[in-house]
Motif scaffolding. Structure first.
Motif, short mmCIF file in Angstrom:
data_model
loop_
_atom_site.label_atom_id
_atom_site.label_comp_id
_atom_site.label_asym_id
_atom_site.label_seq_id
_atom_site.Cartn_x
_atom_site.Cartn_y
_atom_site.Cartn_z
N TYR A 67 -14.35 -21.63 6.07
CA TYR A 67 -15.17 -20.63 5.40
C TYR A 67 -15.53 -21.07 3.97
O TYR A 67 -16.44 -21.84 3.77
N GLY A 68 -14.81 -20.59 2.97
CA GLY A 68 -15.10 -20.99 1.60
C GLY A 68 -14.78 -22.45 1.36
O GLY A 68 -13.88 -23.02 1.99
N ILE A 69 -15.52 -23.07 0.41
CA ILE A 69 -15.30 -24.49 0.10
C ILE A 69 -15.56 -24.71 -1.39
O ILE A 69 -16.48 -24.12 -1.97
N VAL A 70 -14.71 -25.52 -2.02
CA VAL A 70 -14.88 -25.93 -3.42
C VAL A 70 -14.48 -27.40 -3.53
O VAL A 70 -13.82 -27.94 -2.64
N LEU A 71 -14.84 -28.03 -4.65
CA LEU A 71 -14.46 -29.41 -4.91
C LEU A 71 -13.61 -29.48 -6.17
O LEU A 71 -13.86 -28.73 -7.14
N ASP A 72 -12.64 -30.40 -6.18
CA ASP A 72 -11.80 -30.57 -7.36
C ASP A 72 -12.34 -31.71 -8.23
O ASP A 72 -13.43 -32.24 -7.99
N SER A 73 -11.58 -32.09 -9.25
CA SER A 73 -12.05 -33.09 -10.21
C SER A 73 -12.16 -34.49 -9.61
O SER A 73 -12.81 -35.36 -10.18
N ARG A 74 -11.55 -34.69 -8.44
CA ARG A 74 -11.61 -35.99 -7.76
C ARG A 74 -12.61 -35.97 -6.61
O ARG A 74 -12.63 -36.87 -5.79
N ASP A 75 -13.45 -34.94 -6.58
CA ASP A 75 -14.48 -34.79 -5.54
C ASP A 75 -13.89 -34.55 -4.16
O ASP A 75 -14.54 -34.81 -3.15
N ARG A 76 -12.67 -34.04 -4.11
CA ARG A 76 -12.08 -33.68 -2.83
C ARG A 76 -12.49 -32.25 -2.49
O ARG A 76 -12.30 -31.35 -3.31
N PRO A 77 -13.02 -32.02 -1.29
CA PRO A 77 -13.31 -30.64 -0.90
C PRO A 77 -12.04 -29.92 -0.45
O PRO A 77 -11.17 -30.51 0.19
N TRP A 78 -11.96 -28.64 -0.82
CA TRP A 78 -10.88 -27.77 -0.38
C TRP A 78 -11.51 -26.63 0.41
O TRP A 78 -12.52 -26.06 -0.01
N ILE A 79 -10.89 -26.30 1.55
CA ILE A 79 -11.51 -25.39 2.49
C ILE A 79 -10.54 -24.26 2.83
O ILE A 79 -9.37 -24.49 3.15
N ALA A 80 -11.04 -23.01 2.76
CA ALA A 80 -10.28 -21.86 3.25
C ALA A 80 -10.50 -21.76 4.75
O ALA A 80 -11.62 -21.54 5.21
N VAL A 81 -9.43 -21.95 5.51
CA VAL A 81 -9.52 -21.95 6.97
C VAL A 81 -9.20 -20.53 7.44
O VAL A 81 -8.05 -20.18 7.70
#
Length: 336
Positions: free
Chosen positions: A175-189
């Motif tokens: 669902y939701g997605i954001v990126l951190d300072s290292r360009d890694r995506p984080w995803i709310a599953v």
């Protein structure tokens, strides 16, 4: 309708730190002022606004099948109709002012040039039918979730190539997605008690399982220290995941178990903001949490009620949060 109001803070705001530290103390701050503009096209679910380089606010008309622009200085709206059956879910804007939107019902990501009105469509791979939420990385490529297709994807905007990564569990609803300072995506599953990340170099997926099996993370943000903050839509918590250690802490939202926290943003001072969209029959409520003092410090109800606020973004130059509502409004929260 254009209306503005200021809601006084209530102190103390109830909150429980589930790490075992007892009640969360609160501090007072200046009230949040919220302004809402009524969208002229009724019943079209305006959502997911984004501020362009000229300070115009673009948003999706999900139920009305359009992309539109609000000029906050004049209150004027401009509408761009898009291909039939698109039902756009989310949009983002690049440095050149080009609008990129998620074609949620007809399997494409669209590129709208506001100057010409021209639209270019980037088709999804076979089996991916519903791009959901979009985020730029530092190279200008687009990461996105596809909730019902159970994948996270990456669109290379220069070539149009799309890579996808399947979630580790069937029907898990990224669902939701954001990126951190290292360009890694984080995803709310969303259909699981998990948050996932993807290595942008190898495209390898990694899951983090949250402590409570009942947790259903829906949106998330990353603070400047690369801590991942999420809301638990199912049971009404704000949570923090440390990606290095895997440690999780949670705080009960002010309205408790039925609060249905949904849209999230993080401001320039690393304060986390989210909307409580429940209980049923109550107005949506914007809540502020200071990630340094670990205190809830603000809550403000929406004059329109909101219906549901599903997504929002922070605009750093103006220190404002922008959001759309099911009550057919576009809203701006001026932060203290």
């Amino acid at each position: 309708m254009k209306s503005a109001y200021t809601a006084l803070l209530l102190a103390p705001l109830a909150g429980i730190d589930t790490a075992g530290h007892g009640p969360v103390e609160t501090t007072e701050t200046s009230p949040v002022q919220i302004t809402e503009w009524e969208v002229p096209w009724e019943g079209t679910r305006p959502r997911d606004p984004f501020v362009d380089p000229s300070n115009r606010v673009w948003f999706c008309g999900q139920a009305g099948n359009y992309i539109a622009m609000l000029d906050p200085a004049t209150g004027e709206f401009e509408r761009f109709d898009i291909p039939e059956g698109t039902h756009p879910h989310n949009l983002i804007i690049d440095a050149q002012g080009i609008v990129w939107y998620a074609g949620n019902r007809n399997a494409h990501i669209g590129r709208l040039d506001p100057q010409s009105g021209d639209i270019k469509q980037y088709a999804m791979p076979d089996g991916v039918r519903d791009p959901h939420t979009l985020m730029f990385d530092r190279q200008g490529d687009i990461w996105f979730t596809a909730q019902q297709s159970n994948v996270v994807g990456k669109l290379a905007v220069g070539t149009g190539d799309v890579q996808v990564v399947e979630m580790s569990t069937a029907r898990s609803r990224p669902y939701g997605i954001v990126l951190d300072s290292r360009d890694r995506p984080w995803i709310a599953v969303f259909a699981t008690p998990r948050i996932a990340t993807i290595d942008p170099q190898t495209m390898e997926l990694k899951d983090y399982t949250l402590p409570r099996p009942e947790t259903r993370p829906r949106r998330l943000v990353v603070t400047s220290d690369d801590m991942v903050w999420y809301v638990d839509y199912a049971q009404g918590f704000l949570g923090k995941l440390d990606p290095t250690t895997g440690a999780v802490r949670e705080w009960a939202a002010p309205r408790g178990e039925s609060s249905r926290p949904y849209a999230m943003a993080v401001d320039g001072r690393d304060r986390v903001w989210f909307f409580e969209t429940g209980p049923s029959g109550q107005s949506n409520q914007l809540v502020g949490f200071d990630t340094k003092t670990l205190q809830f410090f603000s809550k403000t109800e929406l004059e329109s009620g909101g219906g549901t606020v599903r997504h929002m973004v922070f605009h750093r130059p103006s220190n404002t949060i922008w959001f759309g509502t099911d009550a057919n409004t576009i809203g701006r929260a001026a932060l203290p």
